[in-house]
Design a protein around this motif. Structure first.
Motif, short mmCIF file in Angstrom:
data_model
loop_
_atom_site.label_atom_id
_atom_site.label_comp_id
_atom_site.label_asym_id
_atom_site.label_seq_id
_atom_site.Cartn_x
_atom_site.Cartn_y
_atom_site.Cartn_z
N PHE A 23 0.80 -1.22 0.00
CA PHE A 23 0.00 0.00 0.00
C PHE A 23 0.84 1.27 0.00
N ASP A 24 2.11 1.20 0.39
CA ASP A 24 3.01 2.36 0.41
C ASP A 24 2.36 3.54 1.12
N VAL A 25 2.03 3.33 2.40
CA VAL A 25 1.29 4.35 3.15
C VAL A 25 2.07 5.64 3.35
N GLU A 26 3.38 5.59 3.25
CA GLU A 26 4.14 6.84 3.34
C GLU A 26 3.82 7.74 2.14
N LYS A 27 3.75 7.14 0.96
CA LYS A 27 3.44 7.90 -0.25
C LYS A 27 1.93 8.10 -0.44
N TYR A 28 1.14 7.12 -0.04
CA TYR A 28 -0.32 7.16 -0.21
C TYR A 28 -1.00 6.95 1.15
N PRO A 29 -0.99 7.97 2.01
CA PRO A 29 -1.51 7.80 3.37
C PRO A 29 -3.03 7.69 3.46
N ASP A 30 -3.72 8.01 2.37
CA ASP A 30 -5.18 8.00 2.40
C ASP A 30 -5.73 7.17 1.26
N ALA A 31 -6.89 6.60 1.49
CA ALA A 31 -7.68 5.95 0.45
C ALA A 31 -9.08 6.51 0.58
N LYS A 32 -9.87 6.39 -0.47
CA LYS A 32 -11.21 7.00 -0.42
C LYS A 32 -12.18 6.21 -1.29
N PHE A 33 -13.41 6.11 -0.81
CA PHE A 33 -14.52 5.56 -1.59
C PHE A 33 -15.59 6.63 -1.70
N VAL A 34 -16.05 6.89 -2.93
CA VAL A 34 -17.12 7.85 -3.18
C VAL A 34 -18.13 7.18 -4.10
N SER A 35 -19.37 7.04 -3.63
CA SER A 35 -20.38 6.38 -4.46
C SER A 35 -20.67 7.22 -5.69
N THR A 36 -20.94 6.52 -6.80
CA THR A 36 -21.31 7.19 -8.05
C THR A 36 -22.73 6.85 -8.48
N SER A 37 -23.26 5.72 -8.01
CA SER A 37 -24.66 5.37 -8.25
C SER A 37 -25.06 4.24 -7.33
N ILE A 38 -26.34 4.18 -7.05
CA ILE A 38 -26.89 3.10 -6.22
C ILE A 38 -28.20 2.67 -6.87
N ALA A 39 -28.34 1.39 -7.16
CA ALA A 39 -29.54 0.88 -7.80
C ALA A 39 -30.23 -0.11 -6.88
N GLU A 40 -31.52 0.09 -6.68
CA GLU A 40 -32.29 -0.86 -5.86
C GLU A 40 -32.54 -2.11 -6.68
N MET A 41 -32.27 -3.27 -6.06
CA MET A 41 -32.47 -4.56 -6.69
C MET A 41 -33.49 -5.34 -5.85
N SER A 42 -33.90 -6.49 -6.32
CA SER A 42 -34.90 -7.28 -5.58
C SER A 42 -34.35 -7.78 -4.24
#
Length: 184
Positions: A119-138
């Motif tokens: 993960f190389d946390v020194e160079k990339y100390p953060d990660a992020k998730f951002v939703s782009t769509s959500i679809a209701e399913m059965s």
């Protein structure tokens, strides 16, 4: 409350029999400039904001290699789910991960995960998730979102079971991704 099990694989598949997230190129999301010059995601719709409770939530992973599997996760993350008019299909999910909080069931592995070999946390100390769509399913929802990990952003789609009321959102998801999708 948010529970997620993420299966990272490189050699064999620890998520054998688990849903495999669909991984595609990142999608464009709205951003706004902040006063410190960095950009952040703009939550477009107003709604009820639910904050992840780290005491009741977990984001974990199982990883594998030819000699076996290991489990771990992240203890440092901040997340919100904004739900307009009680409609989860219109929600926005944002989760910021402190990659320095990465842990596993083996100290040497934890050190390797944090090193430049993984993960190389020194160079990339953060990660992020951002939703782009959500679809209701059965049987729940298909959630799509941009995951930025190791400086690379990809759009993932996975299913989630969700319960929503006026006081909380309870979401559970378990899926597999290949960590090599997030390498240079």
């Amino acid at each position: 409350l948010f529970r997620s099990a993420l299966f990272l694989n490189a050699c064999s598949d620890p998520g054998d029999g688990k849903e495999v997230a669909v991984v595609k190129d990142a999608l464009e999301v709205s951003t706004v400039a902040t006063k410190d010059g960095e950009e952040s995601v703009a939550v477009v719709a107003e709604g009820t904001v639910y904050t992840m409770d780290n005491d009741e939530s977990s984001i974990t992973f199982t990883g594998s290699k030819p000699t076996g599997t290991h489990s771990g996760g992240w203890s440092g993350y901040v997340g919100t789910v904004t739900v307009p008019d009680g409609d989860f299909a219109r929600a926005t999910i944002i989760i910021d991960f402190d990659m320095n909080s990465t842990y596993s069931d083996d100290k040497d592995l934890t050190d390797t995960l944090k090193s430049d070999k993984m993960f190389d946390v020194e160079k990339y100390p953060d990660a992020k998730f951002v939703s782009t769509s959500i679809a209701e399913m059965s049987d729940g929802y298909d959630v799509s979102g941009n995951l930025t990990l190791h400086g690379i952003t990809k759009n993932l789609t996975f299913s989630a079971e969700v319960e929503l009321d006026d006081k909380k959102v309870i979401a559970e998801s378990e899926f597999s991704i290949n960590r090599k999708d997030f390498e240079d």
